[in-house]
Enzyme design. Structure first.
Site, PDB file in Angstrom:
ATOM      1  N   TRP A 130      53.818  32.685  50.499  1.00  0.00           N
ATOM      2  CA  TRP A 130      52.448  33.143  50.669  1.00  0.00           C
ATOM      3  C   TRP A 130      52.363  34.065  51.892  1.00  0.00           C
ATOM      4  O   TRP A 130      52.856  33.743  52.972  1.00  0.00           O
ATOM      5  CB  TRP A 130      51.500  31.954  50.837  1.00  0.00           C
ATOM      6  CG  TRP A 130      50.086  32.387  51.085  1.00  0.00           C
ATOM      7  CD1 TRP A 130      49.182  32.807  50.147  1.00  0.00           C
ATOM      8  CD2 TRP A 130      49.431  32.471  52.352  1.00  0.00           C
ATOM      9  NE1 TRP A 130      47.999  33.153  50.757  1.00  0.00           N
ATOM     10  CE2 TRP A 130      48.123  32.945  52.109  1.00  0.00           C
ATOM     11  CE3 TRP A 130      49.817  32.197  53.663  1.00  0.00           C
ATOM     12  CZ2 TRP A 130      47.199  33.149  53.133  1.00  0.00           C
ATOM     13  CZ3 TRP A 130      48.898  32.398  54.689  1.00  0.00           C
ATOM     14  CH2 TRP A 130      47.600  32.865  54.417  1.00  0.00           C
ATOM     15  N   ARG A 187      47.071  23.200  47.413  1.00  0.00           N
ATOM     16  CA  ARG A 187      45.765  23.689  47.835  1.00  0.00           C
ATOM     17  C   ARG A 187      44.636  22.812  47.287  1.00  0.00           C
ATOM     18  O   ARG A 187      43.634  23.289  46.763  1.00  0.00           O
ATOM     19  CB  ARG A 187      45.548  25.154  47.441  1.00  0.00           C
ATOM     20  CG  ARG A 187      44.507  25.829  48.316  1.00  0.00           C
ATOM     21  CD  ARG A 187      44.107  27.205  47.832  1.00  0.00           C
ATOM     22  NE  ARG A 187      42.937  27.678  48.563  1.00  0.00           N
ATOM     23  CZ  ARG A 187      42.196  28.725  48.215  1.00  0.00           C
ATOM     24  NH1 ARG A 187      42.514  29.427  47.152  1.00  0.00           N
ATOM     25  NH2 ARG A 187      41.156  29.079  48.927  1.00  0.00           N
ATOM     26  N   LYS A 214      37.696  38.795  38.969  1.00  0.00           N
ATOM     27  CA  LYS A 214      38.892  38.496  39.759  1.00  0.00           C
ATOM     28  C   LYS A 214      39.372  37.107  39.332  1.00  0.00           C
ATOM     29  O   LYS A 214      38.702  36.110  39.571  1.00  0.00           O
ATOM     30  CB  LYS A 214      38.584  38.517  41.255  1.00  0.00           C
ATOM     31  CG  LYS A 214      39.771  38.142  42.140  1.00  0.00           C
ATOM     32  CD  LYS A 214      39.385  38.131  43.624  1.00  0.00           C
ATOM     33  CE  LYS A 214      40.540  37.691  44.501  1.00  0.00           C
ATOM     34  NZ  LYS A 214      40.160  37.626  45.944  1.00  0.00           N
ATOM     35  N   TRP A 215      40.552  37.044  38.699  1.00  0.00           N
ATOM     36  CA  TRP A 215      41.096  35.804  38.132  1.00  0.00           C
ATOM     37  C   TRP A 215      42.186  35.280  39.063  1.00  0.00           C
ATOM     38  O   TRP A 215      43.230  35.889  39.202  1.00  0.00           O
ATOM     39  CB  TRP A 215      41.656  36.101  36.747  1.00  0.00           C
ATOM     40  CG  TRP A 215      42.185  34.926  35.976  1.00  0.00           C
ATOM     41  CD1 TRP A 215      43.212  34.100  36.318  1.00  0.00           C
ATOM     42  CD2 TRP A 215      41.722  34.463  34.702  1.00  0.00           C
ATOM     43  NE1 TRP A 215      43.427  33.153  35.357  1.00  0.00           N
ATOM     44  CE2 TRP A 215      42.522  33.351  34.346  1.00  0.00           C
ATOM     45  CE3 TRP A 215      40.724  34.888  33.830  1.00  0.00           C
ATOM     46  CZ2 TRP A 215      42.347  32.662  33.145  1.00  0.00           C
ATOM     47  CZ3 TRP A 215      40.554  34.189  32.641  1.00  0.00           C
ATOM     48  CH2 TRP A 215      41.356  33.099  32.301  1.00  0.00           C
ATOM     49  N   ASP A 216      41.922  34.151  39.683  1.00  0.00           N
ATOM     50  CA  ASP A 216      42.863  33.601  40.656  1.00  0.00           C
ATOM     51  C   ASP A 216      43.651  32.444  40.057  1.00  0.00           C
ATOM     52  O   ASP A 216      43.280  31.878  39.016  1.00  0.00           O
ATOM     53  CB  ASP A 216      42.107  33.122  41.900  1.00  0.00           C
ATOM     54  CG  ASP A 216      42.897  33.331  43.184  1.00  0.00           C
ATOM     55  OD1 ASP A 216      44.138  33.451  43.099  1.00  0.00           O
ATOM     56  OD2 ASP A 216      42.286  33.366  44.262  1.00  0.00           O
ATOM     57  N   ASP A 276      47.827  38.080  49.942  1.00  0.00           N
ATOM     58  CA  ASP A 276      46.677  37.761  50.788  1.00  0.00           C
ATOM     59  C   ASP A 276      46.852  38.330  52.185  1.00  0.00           C
ATOM     60  O   ASP A 276      45.903  38.368  52.969  1.00  0.00           O
ATOM     61  CB  ASP A 276      46.490  36.246  50.878  1.00  0.00           C
ATOM     62  CG  ASP A 276      45.797  35.673  49.654  1.00  0.00           C
ATOM     63  OD1 ASP A 276      45.264  36.455  48.845  1.00  0.00           O
ATOM     64  OD2 ASP A 276      45.795  34.436  49.492  1.00  0.00           O
TER      65      ASP A 276
END
Length: 731
Positions: free
Chosen positions: A192, A439, A473-475, A543
């Site tokens: 990440w 998460r 926006k597809w996370d 990110d």
């Protein structure tokens, strides 16, 4: 007319490319404009790969390529098999491994026939049919050649008519064989906010495997994309290189084996880890596509091939337009209400973007989404934050003069949610193990058709209620822990069926909403592949939006993915000036994630003008050819340029990436991709308010020949840390 003539000429040569070198020997040539993959079928009907590389000028000479082009005889005759079966006489890594219905673990695949047909303008598909002589077990090898783009898309289809089911233990998409003196693999690793770190290493005898076992967000540690240089390390404009990537959004395995004859075997496909697949009689198993291109003029040509292919044939609206946006995430995080958002709409309009994107935190009532520990799965508007619902926000944004978009993460569920309480059986988890969260969430079981309907319904319901909503926006932030489905009768099908379930959902959405812009996000670049990008117009690389970090991240994604698909946002993460962050974001699809009201007068003026400038140059960046000029891994700066098809306009970006004494562009940089016979005027863009450009002070006109032979110094240094130049033909 010329566009039609060229493919027809290539197709004519393809129809002549089956030759004979000996009685019973067949040569099958899969050709593009410049490259060829040649399969030799010997008198015993064994299909072997005998050439991957430049196309021959004379198609009849493919018949002269012999099977011993692999530089020696092996014990099996299968080292260079076009699709290596396990369990018979093979001694090396197989492409396919099965157990027949009677328990026999061996497989022998012999050539039956092949066929070739055009399947679109400039596309020819060759299918090679293989069969086991002792069992009713068949494999089709599909090769789709994109002629002008020099890209081959390869996959396999497996079927049988045995009395009972057959178990597929391994089922690769592609099996290539490439002889060379030396092999240099460039692969990428990360985590990440640290995506796409390159490593180049020599391949020696033995097996090198790139893979993932994460289930979802599969690219988190290792993306399914690579470069292999042959004989010597590839340079940007020199050397032989194969660039490959697997179009699959789940577990994958790419194996590189240097065999005992020092030839390279390459197998790419779904990871067989925990994925034995039971195939019933009469059913078929189609593997995902492996995409690759060969270049003998370096890495730059290979990446441009993939970019052209992706824009034309894979990414939705790849040759069309994109929306600039302002996102609220770094401005508000979870803390917002209607009043705050409507003020941000005005900020977006003032800034000059096309769209406002509302990110995470807008849903959940019994368990409000005020942090990342609750409410995923409960996709109703939070009545305290949004008492008038999404429809009100859509209308308010439109009245402010911009479009409205929304964030969703429909594949995941929070244990603290109404959905989890009602449908625990919809969640992937082992019944006798402690839940383990990534998460603070779990993954929904997309192998279950009911869950597929639910996930589809999340987006469809939003769009049905708000038909003018303009962006999704597809996370996807979780990986699969404790992999088990309560409803899938075949536990080892989970990893494969999950991705297929996701694709079924996306296929339904794209059918109903073909023009809807959709961003593919996965906690950053955790899911960037051409399987998912069949449905998404763009992707979120990381990110990490620090401008300096993004130079490197975007540089490495650019080997495989075009600028039009790369979302780059200007944020406050980095410490660089806003000009630097904006210039970096411009080498892709620009967006903003800042508090516009906190910009000072000059920052706002610069940003507004930058968006107007971007509107003038975006067509070149999105649809032009990319040429890397100076690598950030080899110098004090990074420099690259985009040149349009007509070669009458180019946009050139340069960034200082080291801050040491006298660091910068100390000499002219040679440009690429221009027409040597034309003259080009050079103008500096994105000049910060209150500063002047020496480049713009006097006319700067040079021939393409001069710029590509002598070069031009953009004067990048600690006072000018980023420079954007426009080259326009001067007549």
């Amino acid at each position: 007319m010329l566009r039609l003539v060229v493919p027809l000429l290539i197709l004519l040569s393809l129809t002549m490319s089956v030759g004979w070198s000996a009685p019973g020997d067949i040569h099958i040539a899969i050709e593009t404009k410049r490259t060829a993959l040649v399969i030799l079928v010997d008198k015993d009907q064994n299909p072997t790969v005998v050439h991957v590389g430049p196309k021959l000028d004379r198609a009849d000479e493919y018949a002269k390529i012999s099977g011993n082009g692999k530089r020696g005889e092996d014990y099996t005759g299968l080292y260079n098999s076009a699709y290596t079966p396990a369990g018979s006489r093979n001694l090396l890594e197989p492409a396919i491994q099965v157990t027949h219905a009677d328990g026999n673990p061996s497989l022998d695949l012999r050539y039956v026939r092949h066929e070739r047909k055009p399947v679109g303008e400039g596309i020819v598909e060759t299918t090679v049919f293989l069969k086991d002589p002792q069992y009713p077990f068949e494999v089709e090898l599909h090769y789709k050649a994109y002629l002008l783009e020099d890209v081959i898309e390869q996959w396999s289809v497996i079927r049988h008519t045995e009395k009972n089911s057959v178990v597929l233990h391994k089922y690769a998409s592609a099996n290539l064989y490439i002889p060379a003196q030396h092999y240099y693999l460039t692969h990428f690793h990360g985590d990440w906010a640290q995506e796409m770190n390159p490593v180049e290493e020599p391949l020696t005898e033995g097996l090198k495997v790139l893979d993932t076992k994460l289930g979802t967000r599969a690219d988190l540690f290792q993306p399914p994309s690579f470069l292999v240089a042959l004989n010597q390390p590839a340079e940007e404009d020199k050397g032989e290189v194969v660039a490959g990537t697997l179009a699959w959004s789940g577990n994958y395995q790419i194996a590189f084996e240097v065999d005992p004859l020092h030839n390279l075997r390459l197998m790419a496909g779904i990871n067989p880890y925990a994925s034995a697949y039971t195939l019933a009689p009469g059913k078929e198993f189609a593997t995902p596509a492996f995409l690759y291109t060969y270049s003998n003029t370096g890495k730059g040509t290979a990446s441009r091939n993939l970019h052209r292919w992706a824009r034309k044939f894979r990414i939705p609206q790849g040759e069309g337009n994109r929306l600039t946006l302002l996102n609220n995430w770094e401005a508000t995080y979870f803390d917002f209400n209607e009043e705050k958002l409507t003020e941000l709409f005005k900020d977006g309009k003032k800034l000059g973007v096309d769209l406002f994107l509302l990110d995470d935190g807008w849903f959940g009532n019994k368990y409000p989404r005020n942090n990342d520990r609750a409410a995923l799965g409960d996709w109703q508007e939070n009545v305290k934050k949004l008492p008038h619902g999404l429809g009100y926000l859509v209308k308010q944004a439109e009245e402010a003069g911009i479009k409205f978009g929304i964030w969703v993460e429909p594949e995941m569920v929070s244990p603290k949610s109404e959905l989890y309480e009602k449908h625990a059986d919809w969640v992937l988890k082992l019944p006798n193990r402690q839940e383990y969260y990534f998460r603070n969430q779990l993954v929904l079981d997309l192998t279950n058709p009911k869950v597929q309907d639910f996930v589809y319904g999340v987006v469809d319901d939003i769009m049905t209620k708000n038909p003018t909503l303009s962006y999704i926006k597809w996370d996807c932030n979780a990986v699969i822990y404790n992999a088990f489905s309560a409803t899938n009768p075949n536990p080892s099908h989970l990893y494969v069926d999950y991705v297929r379930g996701l694709y079924k959902v996306m296929e339904r959405l794209r059918t109903k909403y073909p023009a809807l812009p959709m961003m593919l996000c996965s906690g950053g670049g955790g899911r960037v592949d051409y399987g998912a990008l069949r449905y998404f117009t763009e992707f979120w690389p990381s990110d990490n939006t620090d401008g300096l970090e993004r130079v490197f991240i975007q540089w490495n994604y650019s080997y495989f993915f075009p600028a039009i698909a790369t979302c780059n946002h200007v944020t406050d993460w980095g410490k660089q000036p806003i000009k630097f962050r904006t210039d970096v974001a411009m080498m892709g699809k620009i967006g903003y994630d800042i508090v516009v009201s906190k910009l000072d007068e000059k920052e706002l003026e610069f940003s507004q003008q930058a968006l107007k400038t971007y509107d003038q140059i975006k067509d070149v960046v999105w649809h032009g050819d990319l040429f890397r000029l100076v690598s950030p891994y080899e110098a004090d700066l990074a420099s690259l340029m985009y040149v349009n098809d007509a070669k009458d306009k180019a946009v050139w970006f340069s960034y200082l990436i080291k801050n040491r004494y006298r660091a910068g562009s100390v000499a002219p940089i040679r440009l690429k991709g221009l027409d040597p016979a034309r003259n080009y005027a050079i103008r500096e863009l994105n000049v910060y308010p209150g500063t002047k450009s020496a480049i713009n002070a006097t006319p700067q006109v040079y021939s393409g020949n001069y710029l590509m032979t002598i070069g031009f110094n953009p004067t990048v240094d600690t006072r000018r840390t980023s420079v954007v130049l426009e080259l326009s033909e001067s007549k």
